[in-house]
Design an enzyme around this catalytic site. Structure first.
Site, PDB file in Angstrom:
ATOM      1  N   HIS A 283       0.963  -1.084  -0.108  1.00 32.54           N
ATOM      2  CA  HIS A 283       0.586  -0.257   0.020  1.00 32.54           C
ATOM      3  C   HIS A 283       0.343   1.416   0.100  1.00 32.54           C
ATOM      4  O   HIS A 283       0.603   1.835   0.712  1.00 32.54           O
ATOM      5  CB  HIS A 283      -0.964  -0.284   1.259  1.00 32.54           C
ATOM      6  CG  HIS A 283      -1.860  -0.607   0.849  1.00 32.54           C
ATOM      7  ND1 HIS A 283      -3.101  -0.871   0.445  1.00 32.54           N
ATOM      8  CD2 HIS A 283      -1.790  -2.406   1.477  1.00 32.54           C
ATOM      9  CE1 HIS A 283      -4.001  -1.628   0.530  1.00 32.54           C
ATOM     10  NE2 HIS A 283      -3.359  -2.829   0.988  1.00 32.54           N
ATOM     11  N   ASP A 346      -0.664  -5.371   5.812  1.00 33.59           N
ATOM     12  CA  ASP A 346      -1.857  -5.846   5.179  1.00 33.59           C
ATOM     13  C   ASP A 346      -1.880  -5.957   3.657  1.00 33.59           C
ATOM     14  O   ASP A 346      -0.964  -4.911   3.217  1.00 33.59           O
ATOM     15  CB  ASP A 346      -3.060  -5.228   5.525  1.00 33.59           C
ATOM     16  CG  ASP A 346      -3.730  -3.801   4.835  1.00 33.59           C
ATOM     17  OD1 ASP A 346      -2.673  -3.474   5.084  1.00 33.59           O
ATOM     18  OD2 ASP A 346      -3.935  -4.199   4.394  1.00 33.59           O
ATOM     19  N   GLU A 347      -2.692  -6.675   2.927  1.00 30.67           N
ATOM     20  CA  GLU A 347      -2.385  -7.347   1.913  1.00 30.67           C
ATOM     21  C   GLU A 347      -0.833  -6.878   1.053  1.00 30.67           C
ATOM     22  O   GLU A 347      -0.573  -6.079   0.066  1.00 30.67           O
ATOM     23  CB  GLU A 347      -3.283  -6.491   0.835  1.00 30.67           C
ATOM     24  CG  GLU A 347      -4.507  -6.757   1.935  1.00 30.67           C
ATOM     25  CD  GLU A 347      -5.974  -6.280   1.207  1.00 30.67           C
ATOM     26  OE1 GLU A 347      -6.751  -6.312   0.630  1.00 30.67           O
ATOM     27  OE2 GLU A 347      -5.601  -4.258   0.498  1.00 30.67           O
ATOM     28  N   ALA A 348       0.344  -7.353   1.314  1.00 34.81           N
ATOM     29  CA  ALA A 348       1.518  -7.299   0.933  1.00 34.81           C
ATOM     30  C   ALA A 348       2.086  -8.147   0.123  1.00 34.81           C
ATOM     31  O   ALA A 348       2.474  -8.743  -0.146  1.00 34.81           O
ATOM     32  CB  ALA A 348       2.074  -6.961   2.045  1.00 34.81           C
ATOM     33  N   HIS A 349       0.841  -8.355  -0.669  1.00 37.09           N
ATOM     34  CA  HIS A 349       1.390  -9.480  -1.498  1.00 37.09           C
ATOM     35  C   HIS A 349       2.118  -9.415  -2.671  1.00 37.09           C
ATOM     36  O   HIS A 349       2.706 -10.573  -2.894  1.00 37.09           O
ATOM     37  CB  HIS A 349       0.056  -9.638  -2.979  1.00 37.09           C
ATOM     38  CG  HIS A 349      -1.201  -9.897  -2.134  1.00 37.09           C
ATOM     39  ND1 HIS A 349      -1.536 -10.736  -0.892  1.00 37.09           N
ATOM     40  CD2 HIS A 349      -2.620  -9.401  -2.879  1.00 37.09           C
ATOM     41  CE1 HIS A 349      -2.906  -9.958  -1.034  1.00 37.09           C
ATOM     42  NE2 HIS A 349      -3.394  -9.768  -0.871  1.00 37.09           N
TER      43      HIS A 349
END
Length: 541
Positions: A283, A346-349
């Site tokens: 993000h 979060d969401e550190a893909h």
């Protein structure tokens, strides 16, 4: 009006009712019958238990107290009581039209007092409110408790008390005693100012709305792919360039350090602690677009105005990344008197698990170095949460067992939990298929679903002591103005507040929906643009 004339003609057509008609007209002219939102003079005061969040203990009894032109707000000798008294007077004066002087000393009226809580009955935020014909007394062991007691007093008065012009009253408070304290110490609301930017005034309006329901944490999501919203002296392009846009390509914006400190000050005046969030390592497109050296390939991407997630990452292998983290954490921590700093996670893909763990192992000590305690989204549990850290769970009822097991293990090992399950308490989810704003990736979250769950038993295997509280996040992909914010937040935010404050034994949807319905006229008086859910028996407007 035509119906009124027909009724009058019908009365006149019956012999022997002229005197009755005259009496009715006299009573009406005396103001006993009223229209609109003004309460009738004979209307009963609001019952002591018609409050959101539900109080811990209510003992109704005795005659009510009536606020009149002679009422004084009496405070003890402490500056805390004086400040709370002035706040209460500012709420009551416009609608009552009364002077309501704030004076020291004993006597009848509204009394605010700090007291010793030797038995620990009230705790750090509890209060006791007593009402009888001589006055209303609010006592607490802390200024936060006094302030929360004042919010209860507001709800015990007619909704018209919230209006900005003089209303007819009467202003009566039911007799009896309320003794109250919160279930959880952490009762939060998150506002995403990164996807769409909100001004200082707009954030302060939201703070006032949160305070009415005894919420004590404002979590500000300050950075994301679409915008960097806080000025950093050592990295000035973060705000100047990274803050120059938002979802859909609007002008964006950012807070100067003075702006941010004004929000912190205003929140503190309403007994809310600000938790700033600097989301990383994912993000982060706004930061990566602002400084090419934060990218592994040394090339800055364009600014991003879409709503996809998971594509960006700070370069974990570069030393400059940790210089960057040190600088932004140091500068934001210096502006933030509260205990916590949220590092996202979060969401550190785009970050491998190995790199994610390496990054969190280096970043968490930086937060501690500058005197703050880490909060992270629940993906932090896949690494090693620092001692004292809090993990914020945002999964679904249907989240996989392995992911939940990581969170449960962290809690069993001493990590505290903030519960924000997305399919229960994400305030940006659509209420139903017809809702004009919001998202639906977590499903539809109607008012009952957002209220009807127990934080204490939500994740099996989590020790009760590990649950520190609840938080209602409001992401702003679809929200660009206060009207949209309020529509998604209310009425669900009131339920989130009750989950955090009220004892589990008070939790009952049928009772709650009635108490919630009574908030509708109050929100109308305050100008809050809320969703009139068909699940709630709202009074007719």
């Amino acid at each position: 009006m035509r119906g009124h004339h027909r009724t009058a003609a019908r009365i006149r057509s019956y012999p022997g009712v002229h005197r009755l008609l005259g009496l009715l007209l006299f009573v009406a002219s005396a103001g006993v019958f009223t229209t609109g939102s003004a309460p009738a003079a004979g209307a009963a005061p609001v019952p002591l238990d018609r409050v959101v969040p539900a109080p811990a203990s209510v003992r109704p009894g005795g005659a009510p107290y009536r606020i009149t032109s002679g009422t004084r707000i009496r405070v003890d000798g402490t500056p805390e009581a004086r400040r709370t008294g002035e706040y209460l007077a500012a709420v009551l004066r416009p609608s009552t039209g009364y002077a309501l002087p704030v004076t020291p000393g004993a006597g009848s009226g509204i009394r605010l007092a700090l007291v010793r809580d030797a038995e620990g009955e009230l705790g750090a935020e509890g209060y006791r409110l007593r009402s009888d014909p001589r006055g209303v007394t609010i006592s607490a062991s802390t200024s936060a408790g006094l302030f929360h007691g004042v919010q209860t007093l507001r709800q015990l008065l007619p909704a018209a008390v919230e209006r900005g012009t003089v209303q007819p009253g009467p202003w009566r408070v039911a007799g009896g005693t309320v003794t109250d304290r919160p279930r959880y110490a952490y009762r939060g609301a998150m506002l995403d100012v990164a996807r769409h930017f909100f001004t200082v005034d707009q954030v302060e309006r939201y703070i006032d709305q949160l305070a009415l329901y005894k919420i004590n944490v404002l979590h500000l999501h300050l950075t994301d792919d679409q915008g960097w919203r806080i000025a950093i002296d050592s990295w000035p392009r973060l705000a100047a360039h990274g803050g120059s846009t938002q979802v859909g390509g609007g002008p964006g914006g950012h807070y100067t350090k003075d702006d941010y400190q004004e929000i912190v000050r205003y929140a503190a005046s309403r007994h809310l602690e600000v938790v700033p969030e600097l989301d990383m390592p994912g993000h982060t497109d706004a930061a990566l677009a602002s400084y090419a050296e934060l990218n592994c390939d040394g090339a800055a991407p364009p600014l991003y105005t879409g709503t996809d997630v998971g594509f960006s990452s700070l370069c974990v292998s570069k030393d400059v990344t940790y210089d960057f983290v040190d600088d932004v954490v140091r500068e934001v921590a210096a502006l933030t008197p509260g205990r916590y700093l949220h590092i996202g996670g979060d969401e550190a893909h785009s970050t491998s698990h190995e790199d994610y763990v390496k990054f969190m192992d280096r970043v968490q000590p930086v937060v501690a170095e500058y005197g703050k305690t880490v909060i992270g989204w629940h993906q932090l549990a896949a690494a090693t949460p620092a001692g004292g850290a809090l993990v914020q769970y945002w999964g679904l009822d249907s989240t996989g067992a392995a992911e939940k097991a990581q969170v449960v293990r962290a809690a069993q090992n001493g990590t505290g939990l903030i519960l924000s399950p997305a399919d229960r308490i994400y305030l940006d989810m659509k209420y139903d298929r017809s809702t004009p704003l919001g998202l639906s990736w977590a499903g539809y979250v109607d008012v009952r679903r957002s209220y009807d769950w127990d934080p204490g038993g939500y994740l099996p295997g989590v020790p009760a002591s590990a649950v520190r509280g609840v938080e209602g996040p409001l992401w702003t992909e679809t929200v660009a103005d206060p009207a949209g914010l309020e529509y998604l937040a209310f009425p669900r935010l009131a339920g989130a507040a009750e989950l955090g404050w009220s004892p589990a034994a008070t939790h009952d949807w049928q009772s709650y929906r009635v108490r919630l319905a009574a908030q509708g006229p109050r929100w109308d008086a305050l100008g809050v643009r809320y969703h009139r859910s068909p699940q709630v028996p709202w009074p007719a407007r």
